[in-house]
Design a protein around this motif. Structure first.
Motif, PDB file in Angstrom:
ATOM      1  N   ASN A 159     -53.465  -2.573  18.563  1.00 44.99           N
ATOM      2  CA  ASN A 159     -54.103  -1.504  17.777  1.00 44.99           C
ATOM      3  C   ASN A 159     -55.371  -2.011  17.089  1.00 44.99           C
ATOM      4  O   ASN A 159     -55.660  -1.664  15.943  1.00 44.99           O
ATOM      5  N   THR A 180     -52.189  -0.803  23.078  1.00 43.19           N
ATOM      6  CA  THR A 180     -51.328   0.118  22.325  1.00 43.19           C
ATOM      7  C   THR A 180     -49.920   0.143  22.922  1.00 43.19           C
ATOM      8  O   THR A 180     -49.732  -0.167  24.095  1.00 43.19           O
ATOM      9  N   GLY A 181     -48.961   0.535  22.098  1.00 46.67           N
ATOM     10  CA  GLY A 181     -47.594   0.732  22.582  1.00 46.67           C
ATOM     11  C   GLY A 181     -46.608  -0.327  22.125  1.00 46.67           C
ATOM     12  O   GLY A 181     -45.488  -0.001  21.714  1.00 46.67           O
ATOM     13  N   THR A 183     -46.612  -2.396  19.500  1.00 44.26           N
ATOM     14  CA  THR A 183     -46.289  -2.366  18.064  1.00 44.26           C
ATOM     15  C   THR A 183     -45.188  -1.360  17.776  1.00 44.26           C
ATOM     16  O   THR A 183     -44.212  -1.673  17.070  1.00 44.26           O
ATOM     17  N   GLN A 184     -45.330  -0.150  18.323  1.00 43.35           N
ATOM     18  CA  GLN A 184     -44.332   0.889  18.043  1.00 43.35           C
ATOM     19  C   GLN A 184     -42.969   0.520  18.600  1.00 43.35           C
ATOM     20  O   GLN A 184     -41.942   0.755  17.959  1.00 43.35           O
ATOM     21  N   ASP A 185     -42.942  -0.074  19.785  1.00 37.93           N
ATOM     22  CA  ASP A 185     -41.669  -0.529  20.356  1.00 37.93           C
ATOM     23  C   ASP A 185     -40.983  -1.524  19.420  1.00 37.93           C
ATOM     24  O   ASP A 185     -39.773  -1.456  19.190  1.00 37.93           O
ATOM     25  N   ILE A 187     -41.484  -1.978  16.144  1.00 42.12           N
ATOM     26  CA  ILE A 187     -41.070  -1.325  14.896  1.00 42.12           C
ATOM     27  C   ILE A 187     -39.776  -0.541  15.124  1.00 42.12           C
ATOM     28  O   ILE A 187     -38.857  -0.569  14.290  1.00 42.12           O
ATOM     29  N   ASN A 188     -39.686   0.133  16.273  1.00 48.71           N
ATOM     30  CA  ASN A 188     -38.467   0.892  16.591  1.00 48.71           C
ATOM     31  C   ASN A 188     -37.239  -0.012  16.703  1.00 48.71           C
ATOM     32  O   ASN A 188     -36.111   0.411  16.458  1.00 48.71           O
ATOM     33  N   ASP A 345     -52.764  -5.565  14.344  1.00 49.65           N
ATOM     34  CA  ASP A 345     -51.373  -5.671  13.899  1.00 49.65           C
ATOM     35  C   ASP A 345     -50.876  -7.101  14.042  1.00 49.65           C
ATOM     36  O   ASP A 345     -51.234  -7.812  14.987  1.00 49.65           O
TER      37      ASP A 345
END
Length: 623
Positions: A159, A180-181, A183-185, A187-188, A345
């Motif tokens: 990011n 992208t992508g 980081t969200q994985d 965090i989840n 990030d």
């Protein structure tokens, strides 16, 4: 397109990713290196140099362990300097100015010649986790690539957001898109994430500079090299760097842009590197300074591009240009590109084990700037260690962990895991409590046997190290056993304004005087004869001199290190319930529960854990 399953997948091909992939593949793991752009493998995103204070020690350690950074640095160097030579050997730090294009090219060639290593170019947009374990990665095209372990070395790409004045755009580096992508994985999955910032200065056209108005910064008269191997040789020719200064006029122009600076108008909320501040941060924090140094560094042998070290900035491009034109020698400067800041990030490294494996997901490793560090050398060393440990885990072997008294790499990783970091972490000699033991000159003595044992350092490397150690030790013994007469030693003492002697004594005692050098001792016929007859090279002679002159300090640090190791041997079970120990402070219970230290020694280094808390742990464990 891909084998059924890789042993190790490395995501990202910067300094961390390149070392990780090389280590895992060289140790025998079927490895895949995935990057968004195969043309920028091991790209020097910031300054074109390797090494420096404490960082040079890290490069020597990487080389001693069988990594590639030292060899690549030697092959592509345009200048060599040993920094801090006026201080004791614990402070000596090698540094090379590098040819940026050849550095990346040489890394790619060496990786392509590494067996067991495959390459693939595409963005990795997610990781695959099943039953709590890593199973592979997912690409932006929707491909799933399976693996027993994954090493994430995403650098500044997660990011990434680039700032130049009041302009912002996504990117992981100038001219390259962000990733992208992932980081969200993460965090989840329950990982804690944060944001950090770093910056870079303008690159300029050397043809537009007047170097006669600057101070020349040549390399060493007798340059050394990084690698302990025979693959490289010291430089025969070198390029000079130059130095200039900012001025009050420059500072006034820079201040004109502060209202459009993302650092001051709130656009950048993350923390940048404390020890490499932007030029606007310098003139804001050190308002009493009339000027700041600028180092004008060539980007290679043949290019006219120059890097302006010390002028890192995210101010508007017109302000950068206007201010730099007020610097001596830069009156007619032409820009190749402006400086910029980048936010990205990162994941607080207290979420990792000392192997750099994540505590939450077995088989998943983090290395480099994703852990909150800054610098090529810090990243490369983490990549090397993550690649080694990913291989060892996949093949069900014991993990490879370096202690604080064994390597700067051990200090770096222990600091990250135990203390965490809220600002970009940079290595300094002051961070190492055993720096007399962790010198750049003895990295091979300390680490090559360990690397040989796990199958990374070659037998040739091992034999070369053993020969050097054996000859240096024998030379030290020669000084302990051989006497010098007053007529041999007094001329030396007289020249050095040292007290004269009236009787013979062992040369070790005479040589131990601080003012007496090896060059002095070579004037004694028996010393000169010993060197010639035993074929001692420069490294062996230097090693013997350090061991003679600093033997007291070295012995003292070894004793202190032995005490530390006794606490390192006191293991704490991973499932230990700190809430049972009511005598622990509330903060200690909280920190120990979160970080889960592996040993009592590690627990003692956690911020907020007092000596009294350590005593409580020792009493509970029957010590």
């Amino acid at each position: 397109m891909f084998p059924k399953e890789y042993d190790v997948i490395v995501v990202g091909a910067g300094h961390a990713g390149s070392e990780a992939a090389a280590a895992a593949a060289n140790m025998g793991s079927k490895t895949l290196l995935v990057t968004m752009n195969l043309q920028t493998i091991a790209q020097m995103s910031c300054n074109p140099a390797m090494g420096g204070i404490a960082k040079g020690q890290i490069v020597r350690e990487i080389d001693a362990l069988g990594g590639y950074s030292g060899i690549v640095s030697d092959k592509t160097a345009i200048q060599f300097k040993m920094l801090n030579k006026s201080k004791g050997p614990a402070m000596w730090s090698p540094r090379v100015q590098s040819d940026r294009m050849r550095f990346a090219e040489t890394w790619r060639i060496m990786l392509e010649q590494t067996p067991n290593l495959d390459f693939y170019q595409e963005m990795i947009s997610g990781i695959i986790v099943q039953n709590g374990r890593i199973k592979g990665v997912r690409t932006s095209l929707g491909l799933e690539i399976k693996a027993k372990s994954v090493v994430l070395t995403n650098g500044t790409f997660l990011n990434g957001l680039i700032h130049i004045g009041d302009k912002q755009f996504g990117g992981g580096r100038a001219g390259e898109k962000a990733s992208t992508g992932i980081t969200q994985d993460l965090i989840n999955l329950g990982f804690e994430a944060g944001r950090m910032k770093t910056g870079t200065p303008p690159r300029v056209d050397g043809r537009s500079l007047d170097f006669s108005k600057m101070i020349e910064q040549p390399g060493d008269d007798v340059p050394e090299k990084f690698s302990f191997s025979d693959e490289t040789a010291p430089l025969k020719n070198q390029r000079s760097c130059h130095m200039s200064y900012t001025s009050l006029d420059v500072h006034d122009i820079l201040r004109e842009g502060f209202d459009r600076s993302p650092m001051f108008n709130g656009a950048i909320k993350s923390i940048g590197p404390r020890y490499c501040p932007s030029i606007e941060d310098k003139i804001n924090r050190f308002a009493d300074k009339d000027r700041h140094q600028l180092f004008v560094e060539p980007e290679g042998w043949d290019t006219v591009e120059y890097y302006i070290n010390g002028f890192s900035t995210s101010l508007p491009e017109d302000i950068q240009f206007k201010a730099l034109r007020q610097v001596a020698g830069f009156e007619n400067v032409k820009f190749f590109r402006p400086g910029y800041a980048i936010e990205y990030d990162y994941f607080p490294p207290t979420q990792l084990k000392h192997t750099l494996e994540t505590k939450l997901v077995p088989g998943l490793y983090f290395a480099g700037q994703i852990n909150g560090t800054t610098g090529y050398e810090e990243a490369a060393s983490q990549g090397l260690m993550a690649g080694i440990n990913a291989h060892l885990k996949v093949h069900e072997k014991e993990p490879f962990i370096l202690q604080r008294n064994e390597a700067y790499i051990g200090v770096l990783i222990d600091d990250l895991i135990t203390k965490g970091t809220e600002e970009p972490y940079r290595m300094f000699t002051s961070r190492a409590e055993y720096r007399t033991l962790l010198r750049q000159d003895n990295a091979d003595f300390r680490l090559t046997p360990k690397a040989f044992e796990i199958g990374l350092a070659s037998e040739q490397r091992m034999r070369k190290m053993e020969k050097k150690k054996e000859k240096a030790s024998a030379f030290v013994q020669f000084f302990k056993e051989t006497s010098a007469a007053p007529e041999e030693i007094n001329p030396i003492f007289l020249a050095r304004e040292s007290a004269l002697v009236d009787q013979s004594d062992k040369m070790f005692k005479f040589f131990s005087r601080p003012e007496v050098t090896m060059e002095d001792m070579k004037k004694i016929p028996s010393v000169k004869k010993y060197i010639e007859e035993n074929g001692l090279d420069t490294e062996m002679i230097e090693q013997a001199e350090i061991q003679v002159k600093y033997s007291g300090y070295i012995d003292k640090e070894k004793n202190n290190a032995d005490k530390l190791n006794r606490l390192e041997g006191l293991k704490i079970p991973a499932s230990f319930d700190y809430s049972k120990l009511k005598s622990l402070s509330f903060e200690a219970r909280e920190k120990l529960t979160k970080i889960k230290p592996a040993t009592v020694s590690q627990a003692s280094r956690i911020s907020g854990v007092s000596p009294n808390d350590v005593s409580v742990l020792l009493v509970y464990m029957g010590r």
